[in-house]
Design a protein around this motif. Structure first.
Motif, PDB file in Angstrom:
ATOM      1  N   ASN A 226       0.949  -1.156   0.055  1.00  0.00           N
ATOM      2  CA  ASN A 226       0.077  -0.145  -0.463  1.00  0.00           C
ATOM      3  C   ASN A 226       1.563   1.192   0.026  1.00  0.00           C
ATOM      4  O   ASN A 226       2.004   1.034   0.705  1.00  0.00           O
ATOM      5  CB  ASN A 226      -0.759   0.385   1.421  1.00  0.00           C
ATOM      6  CG  ASN A 226      -2.264  -1.027   1.080  1.00  0.00           C
ATOM      7  OD1 ASN A 226      -2.920  -0.818   0.595  1.00  0.00           O
ATOM      8  ND2 ASN A 226      -1.952  -2.685   1.322  1.00  0.00           N
ATOM      9  N   GLY A 231      -1.502   7.024  -5.258  1.00  0.00           N
ATOM     10  CA  GLY A 231      -2.369   5.993  -6.017  1.00  0.00           C
ATOM     11  C   GLY A 231      -2.882   6.554  -7.387  1.00  0.00           C
ATOM     12  O   GLY A 231      -2.409   7.609  -7.905  1.00  0.00           O
ATOM     13  N   ALA A 237      -3.102   4.278  -1.840  1.00  0.00           N
ATOM     14  CA  ALA A 237      -3.994   3.096  -2.990  1.00  0.00           C
ATOM     15  C   ALA A 237      -2.996   1.452  -2.516  1.00  0.00           C
ATOM     16  O   ALA A 237      -1.948   2.103  -1.754  1.00  0.00           O
ATOM     17  CB  ALA A 237      -3.799   3.632  -4.392  1.00  0.00           C
ATOM     18  N   ASN A 238      -3.544   0.658  -3.444  1.00  0.00           N
ATOM     19  CA  ASN A 238      -2.676  -0.677  -3.182  1.00  0.00           C
ATOM     20  C   ASN A 238      -2.358  -0.838  -4.488  1.00  0.00           C
ATOM     21  O   ASN A 238      -2.357  -1.186  -5.772  1.00  0.00           O
ATOM     22  CB  ASN A 238      -4.337  -1.836  -2.366  1.00  0.00           C
ATOM     23  CG  ASN A 238      -3.419  -2.681  -2.151  1.00  0.00           C
ATOM     24  OD1 ASN A 238      -2.340  -3.278  -2.502  1.00  0.00           O
ATOM     25  ND2 ASN A 238      -4.063  -3.311  -1.072  1.00  0.00           N
ATOM     26  N   GLN A 239      -0.606  -1.003  -4.461  1.00  0.00           N
ATOM     27  CA  GLN A 239      -0.373  -1.529  -5.457  1.00  0.00           C
ATOM     28  C   GLN A 239      -0.100  -3.039  -5.653  1.00  0.00           C
ATOM     29  O   GLN A 239       0.237  -3.767  -3.634  1.00  0.00           O
ATOM     30  CB  GLN A 239       1.438  -0.909  -5.549  1.00  0.00           C
ATOM     31  CG  GLN A 239       2.173  -0.612  -5.099  1.00  0.00           C
ATOM     32  CD  GLN A 239       3.309   0.107  -5.134  1.00  0.00           C
ATOM     33  OE1 GLN A 239       3.957  -0.450  -6.623  1.00  0.00           O
ATOM     34  NE2 GLN A 239       4.122   0.565  -4.555  1.00  0.00           N
ATOM     35  N   THR A 257       4.732  -0.696 -12.406  1.00  0.00           N
ATOM     36  CA  THR A 257       3.700  -0.274 -11.152  1.00  0.00           C
ATOM     37  C   THR A 257       2.241  -0.744 -12.048  1.00  0.00           C
ATOM     38  O   THR A 257       1.545  -1.332 -12.446  1.00  0.00           O
ATOM     39  CB  THR A 257       3.593   0.595 -10.854  1.00  0.00           C
ATOM     40  OG1 THR A 257       4.725   1.855 -11.002  1.00  0.00           O
ATOM     41  CG2 THR A 257       2.470   0.915  -9.814  1.00  0.00           C
ATOM     42  N   TRP A 259      -1.402  -2.089 -10.263  1.00  0.00           N
ATOM     43  CA  TRP A 259      -2.033  -1.466  -8.919  1.00  0.00           C
ATOM     44  C   TRP A 259      -3.491  -3.062  -8.555  1.00  0.00           C
ATOM     45  O   TRP A 259      -4.292  -3.459  -9.580  1.00  0.00           O
ATOM     46  CB  TRP A 259      -3.673  -0.605  -9.022  1.00  0.00           C
ATOM     47  CG  TRP A 259      -2.236   0.600  -9.689  1.00  0.00           C
ATOM     48  CD1 TRP A 259      -2.445   2.033 -10.841  1.00  0.00           C
ATOM     49  CD2 TRP A 259      -1.512   1.388  -8.956  1.00  0.00           C
ATOM     50  NE1 TRP A 259      -1.340   2.173 -10.595  1.00  0.00           N
ATOM     51  CE2 TRP A 259      -0.664   2.446  -8.880  1.00  0.00           C
ATOM     52  CE3 TRP A 259      -1.558   1.631  -6.948  1.00  0.00           C
ATOM     53  CZ2 TRP A 259      -0.365   3.468  -8.798  1.00  0.00           C
ATOM     54  CZ3 TRP A 259      -0.569   2.235  -6.876  1.00  0.00           C
ATOM     55  CH2 TRP A 259      -0.147   3.017  -6.693  1.00  0.00           C
ATOM     56  N   TYR A 262      -8.449   0.014  -8.891  1.00  0.00           N
ATOM     57  CA  TYR A 262      -8.191   1.707  -9.249  1.00  0.00           C
ATOM     58  C   TYR A 262      -9.088   3.066  -8.766  1.00  0.00           C
ATOM     59  O   TYR A 262      -8.655   3.876  -8.948  1.00  0.00           O
ATOM     60  CB  TYR A 262      -8.196   1.735 -10.966  1.00  0.00           C
ATOM     61  CG  TYR A 262      -6.553   1.302 -11.311  1.00  0.00           C
ATOM     62  CD1 TYR A 262      -6.847  -0.190 -11.875  1.00  0.00           C
ATOM     63  CD2 TYR A 262      -6.179   2.056 -11.880  1.00  0.00           C
ATOM     64  CE1 TYR A 262      -5.640  -0.580 -12.556  1.00  0.00           C
ATOM     65  CE2 TYR A 262      -5.250   1.521 -12.521  1.00  0.00           C
ATOM     66  CZ  TYR A 262      -5.082   0.519 -13.053  1.00  0.00           C
ATOM     67  OH  TYR A 262      -3.689  -0.336 -13.414  1.00  0.00           O
TER      68      TYR A 262
END
Ligand code: FRU
Length: 489
Positions: A226, A231, A237-239, A257, A259, A262
């Protein structure tokens, strides 16, 4: 009526009152899914962190439990994970009654206030009564701070091949990996990430686990990471990375990268530990908000909810293992008997109103299938009697999915809130949208979870009308099934 305040989600987990952020310590044990979470019971904004607690036997209905961990002289209790110590490696329990172990970050406000960097260390606590009560280890902290600001959010997994516990920890712009035989003494193994993925903000809340690539006998390791801010559509946001892990070092398939979601409202998400092998799922839940505005959203008694639980899978996408998320099938239990509506296929150009009769759209599950025509963009619009609307769709022209909440209700609480989120995507001839709507949130799963967008919104009155739109051409709706969903409280 409890849990019926304005904007209160009806089938998502939320605390009765107070402030909530990250999900923590998710572990399955003896038929129960435990969900702990960052919690400040005395206010609706962030403060001294506790671990709140809830239990579910079906991932759908949650029972609120007493607070599990309180701040102490070593600090606030920040995010972390939990495991079942089956072999009693820690010695806190016995083989007959294996302890549950929580591994978390201590954040020391005194050190922070003194302006020093080393304000974060890792601690552990154990439970011998199925997570009902927790005892902190007297030897805490178990990982000292090496002189790093942002040294937190330990996530622990048992590594079969090396017969060791592995901890992945966020350290500013990278993760550190540690190993242990007993959960009390930890050895540094390696680090990963300063030259991979997105670095628009600090790395937080990692998670590392193996997952089979669907349709193959290949297993890949997934690292969730995260990031806040940075983001794809702003804020937190969470990658994720996929790669190989030998118990010592993580090697990523690509430094690109990618995600998990989104949308702007899925942060700090991690997965359940110890889900039985027969089940085999990796189940994920995230915090359905964004640090950009989480503390000022217009709810009064409480702030924030979790996402619905999702099953993560790895699928081959152009020769790369890619992560997909789908709603867990347990959620079917929410479908209200007799509420199902099937809408006839139709060609949509401009705007079509869909009549769902008595079905309450503000608490619903919708499954759309479109056959792309010559329209530049098309999609779904939820509306209310105040001319507010939330639009979800696909632009063939831009090759992207979008959720538009610019005119979906209240947004004056933050200049960061009203805007359009997009996700790059190349749809085929057909595109499926699986959508969950719950009063103030929408979760959009596209083509079996190839892409996901999770967004919250605050409409002045419930969104109760459904329209389809197509711009610059036509699109074919080939099927639409709608269900009203039951409340869980
Ligand atoms: C992520 C986070 C974590 C931290 C927790 C504090 O949202 O910042 O890194 O442990 O929240 O509440």
């Amino acid at each position: 009526d409890n849990f019926a305040e304005p904007y209160r989600p009806q089938f998502h987990f939320s605390p009765e009152f107070g402030w909530m952020n990250d999900p923590n310590g998710m572990v399955y044990y003896e038929g129960e899914y435990h969900l702990f979470y960052q919690y400040y019971p005395d206010s609706t904004v962030w403060g001294p962190m506790h671990w709140g607690h809830a239990i579910s036997t079906d991932l759908v209905h949650w029972e609120h439990q007493p607070i599990a961990l309180y701040p102490d002289s070593l600090g606030y209790i920040f995010s972390g994970s939990a495991v079942v110590d089956w072999n009693n490696t820690s010695g806190f329990g016995s083989e007959e009654n294996p302890p549950l172990i929580a591994i978390f970050t201590y954040h020391d406000m005194e050190i922070e206030k003194a302006g020093e960097l080393e304000d974060e260390t890792q601690g552990i606590a154990y439970s011998l009564d199925k997570g009902r009560s927790w005892i902190k280890y007297e030897g805490n902290p178990v990982v000292e701070n090496p002189g790093a600001a942002d040294f937190r959010d330990p996530n622990v997994i048992w590594h079969e091949e090396t017969q060791k516990w592995i901890m992945v920890l966020s350290v500013q712009d990278r993760v550190h990996l540690y190993s242990s035989e007993n959960l009390k003494e930890w050895q540094f193994e390696s680090e990963f990430g300063h030259d991979a993925g997105s670095h628009g903000g600090v790395w937080e809340c990692p998670d590392l686990f193996p997952l089979q690539v669907e349709g193959t006998d290949q297993t890949k390791w997934v690292l969730l990471l995260n990031i806040n801010p940075g983001g794809p559509n702003g804020g937190s946001a969470n990658q994720y990375f996929t790669g190989d892990f030998d118990g010592h070092t993580f090697v990523a398939d690509t430094k690109e990268t990618r995600w998990v979601d989104y949308g702007r409202d899925n942060y700090a998400g991690v997965t359940w530990s110890d889900v039985p092998k027969e089940d085999g799922r990796r189940i994920f839940i995230g915090w359905m908000s964004n640090w950009n505005y989480a503390q000022v959203v217009p709810t009064e008694k409480w702030r924030s909810a979790m996402t619905i639980p999702r099953k993560l899978s790895l699928k081959d996408e152009n020769g790369m293992a890619s992560l997909t998320s789908e709603p867990v099938s347990e959620l079917h239990a929410l479908r209200m008997a007799g509420s199902e509506k099937n809408i006839a296929s139709q060609t949509v150009s401009d705007i079509h109103t869909i009549d769902l009769g008595e079905l309450d759209l503000s608490q619903s599950e919708l499954l759309f299938e479109f056959q792309a025509g010559d329209s530049e963009s098309f999609g779904i619009s939820l509306g209310n009697d105040q001319d507010e609307m939330l639009k979800i769709g696909y632009s063939a022209e831009e090759k992207q999915l979008f959720v538009d909440r610019t005119n979906a209700g209240k947004s004056d609480f933050s200049s960061n809130f009203a805007s359009i989120s997009t996700a790059p995507y190349e749809a085929g001839d057909q595109i499926k949208f699986h959508i969950y709507i719950d009063v103030a949130s929408v979760e959009v799963f596209v083509d079996n979870g190839n892409r996901v967008l999770t967004e919250i919104y605050f409409s002045s009155t419930p969104m109760n009308s459904l329209k389809l739109f197509a711009n610059g051409g036509a699109v074919e709706l080939t099927s639409l099934t709608a269900h009203e969903l039951k409340r869980i409280w």
